[in-house]
Design a protein around this motif. Sequence first.
Motif, mmCIF file in Angstrom:
data_model
loop_
_atom_site.group_PDB
_atom_site.id
_atom_site.type_symbol
_atom_site.label_atom_id
_atom_site.label_comp_id
_atom_site.label_asym_id
_atom_site.label_seq_id
_atom_site.Cartn_x
_atom_site.Cartn_y
_atom_site.Cartn_z
ATOM 1 N N ALA A 195 -3.166 -8.904 48.431
ATOM 2 C CA ALA A 195 -4.288 -8.326 47.683
ATOM 3 C C ALA A 195 -4.894 -9.354 46.741
ATOM 4 O O ALA A 195 -6.120 -9.377 46.543
ATOM 5 C CB ALA A 195 -3.812 -7.108 46.896
ATOM 6 N N VAL A 196 -4.063 -10.220 46.168
ATOM 7 C CA VAL A 196 -4.559 -11.267 45.272
ATOM 8 C C VAL A 196 -5.417 -12.256 46.062
ATOM 9 O O VAL A 196 -6.502 -12.667 45.618
ATOM 10 C CB VAL A 196 -3.389 -11.995 44.582
ATOM 11 C CG1 VAL A 196 -3.900 -13.116 43.677
ATOM 12 C CG2 VAL A 196 -2.544 -11.010 43.779
ATOM 13 N N GLN A 197 -4.951 -12.638 47.240
ATOM 14 C CA GLN A 197 -5.714 -13.549 48.092
ATOM 15 C C GLN A 197 -7.068 -12.943 48.465
ATOM 16 O O GLN A 197 -8.106 -13.613 48.420
ATOM 17 C CB GLN A 197 -4.915 -13.863 49.354
ATOM 18 C CG GLN A 197 -3.623 -14.625 49.107
ATOM 19 C CD GLN A 197 -2.747 -14.699 50.348
ATOM 20 O OE1 GLN A 197 -2.986 -14.013 51.329
ATOM 21 N NE2 GLN A 197 -1.712 -15.535 50.295
ATOM 22 N N GLU A 198 -7.038 -11.663 48.817
ATOM 23 C CA GLU A 198 -8.270 -11.001 49.261
ATOM 24 C C GLU A 198 -9.306 -10.912 48.152
ATOM 25 O O GLU A 198 -10.495 -11.175 48.360
ATOM 26 C CB GLU A 198 -7.939 -9.603 49.790
ATOM 27 C CG GLU A 198 -7.158 -9.619 51.102
ATOM 28 C CD GLU A 198 -6.604 -8.248 51.450
ATOM 29 O OE1 GLU A 198 -6.926 -7.285 50.721
ATOM 30 O OE2 GLU A 198 -5.856 -8.145 52.442
ATOM 31 N N VAL A 199 -8.866 -10.522 46.943
ATOM 32 C CA VAL A 199 -9.843 -10.347 45.865
ATOM 33 C C VAL A 199 -10.332 -11.697 45.349
ATOM 34 O O VAL A 199 -11.477 -11.817 44.886
ATOM 35 C CB VAL A 199 -9.261 -9.480 44.726
ATOM 36 C CG1 VAL A 199 -8.346 -10.283 43.803
ATOM 37 C CG2 VAL A 199 -10.384 -8.835 43.918
ATOM 38 N N ALA A 200 -9.496 -12.727 45.438
ATOM 39 C CA ALA A 200 -9.945 -14.065 45.046
ATOM 40 C C ALA A 200 -11.057 -14.528 45.988
ATOM 41 O O ALA A 200 -12.059 -15.110 45.549
ATOM 42 C CB ALA A 200 -8.772 -15.046 45.066
ATOM 43 N N ALA A 201 -10.893 -14.260 47.280
ATOM 44 C CA ALA A 201 -11.933 -14.611 48.245
ATOM 45 C C ALA A 201 -13.173 -13.738 48.039
ATOM 46 O O ALA A 201 -14.307 -14.213 48.140
ATOM 47 C CB ALA A 201 -11.399 -14.442 49.668
ATOM 48 N N ALA A 202 -12.949 -12.455 47.734
ATOM 49 C CA ALA A 202 -14.072 -11.550 47.508
ATOM 50 C C ALA A 202 -14.901 -11.982 46.300
ATOM 51 O O ALA A 202 -16.131 -11.821 46.286
ATOM 52 C CB ALA A 202 -13.561 -10.123 47.301
ATOM 53 N N ALA A 203 -14.236 -12.522 45.279
ATOM 54 C CA ALA A 203 -14.964 -12.983 44.087
ATOM 55 C C ALA A 203 -15.926 -14.112 44.441
ATOM 56 O O ALA A 203 -17.035 -14.198 43.904
ATOM 57 C CB ALA A 203 -13.980 -13.428 43.012
ATOM 58 N N LEU A 204 -15.519 -14.970 45.355
ATOM 59 C CA LEU A 204 -16.413 -16.042 45.810
ATOM 60 C C LEU A 204 -17.568 -15.464 46.622
ATOM 61 O O LEU A 204 -18.720 -15.865 46.461
ATOM 62 C CB LEU A 204 -15.629 -17.056 46.640
ATOM 63 C CG LEU A 204 -14.548 -17.862 45.902
ATOM 64 C CD1 LEU A 204 -13.785 -18.747 46.877
ATOM 65 C CD2 LEU A 204 -15.175 -18.707 44.802
ATOM 66 N N HIS A 205 -17.241 -14.524 47.495
ATOM 67 C CA HIS A 205 -18.265 -13.929 48.354
ATOM 68 C C HIS A 205 -19.312 -13.161 47.546
ATOM 69 O O HIS A 205 -20.509 -13.230 47.841
ATOM 70 C CB HIS A 205 -17.604 -12.986 49.365
ATOM 71 C CG HIS A 205 -18.581 -12.279 50.255
ATOM 72 N ND1 HIS A 205 -19.184 -12.900 51.324
ATOM 73 C CD2 HIS A 205 -19.051 -11.005 50.221
ATOM 74 C CE1 HIS A 205 -19.997 -12.028 51.929
ATOM 75 N NE2 HIS A 205 -19.928 -10.877 51.275
#
Length: 261
Positions: free
Chosen positions: A197-207
């Motif tokens: 979940a941490v990986q996903e939201v970190a990527a989502a923040a960039l997107h």
Amino acid sequence: MSGRSPTAQRLFWTLVLGGCASIRYGAVALAATASVCVAILVHRLDRPRRFRSLVRRIARRHAPTLALRRRQERFLDAYGNMIEDGWLRERDYFVERTVLPLIEERGYSDYAEPRFEEMVEIVERVAHAQVLPDERETPEDGIAYERYCADLLEEAGWDARPTGASGDQGCDVIAEKAGLRLIVQCKRYGRPVGNAAVQEVAAAALHWSGDMAAVVSNAGFTPAARKLAGTTGVLLLHHDDLLDLVPERRTGRRRAPATGR
């Protein structure tokens, strides 16, 4: 004398000085020496009680926070078992980082290791005894939980909206305040949330061109998730924390160009 305890040293020097004084002053000096020795022994025997009282005072200064963390880090899993792993880690952390330095400063360093469990038990009792406001009932459904988290952010003054079930790229709620954008992933779980979940939201923040990123859950986080969050700048929050969340640009977070979406 260096190998003797402080109490033994005090008794030794009291007897030496008292004996010398008694040569000149007789029975009066002997009586005074005996009184001082008794006082030293009573003070020594009372030391465990004073130690426990000190630990309680330290814990009570942080009682509301401890009680809240106890509630946040304990939850029922899908089988009805009370999972306390997160709270046990939090409790030990509080003793190690907050209690131990203060008791060592007050002269109880010899108690640090042999009485560690006793300190933990005192902290547990203080946290358990602290009265907290009734916890809001959280939705069981994942989509409803996302709406619930967005509502809490709205209460805190954020302009928040859920992104919907599809095409969110790891983002469940987008919130803005003071010119900063927060990207949130919401996890209504019956177990601690892992580092995926941490990986996903970190990527989502960039997107989504986010300035802040957070995973919000009712169930705490694994050590691996906490470690990864520390290096990525992702916030790991219980939904209770949303009411006090303030805008703060996270270190290393850069806003992506608007055309990159």
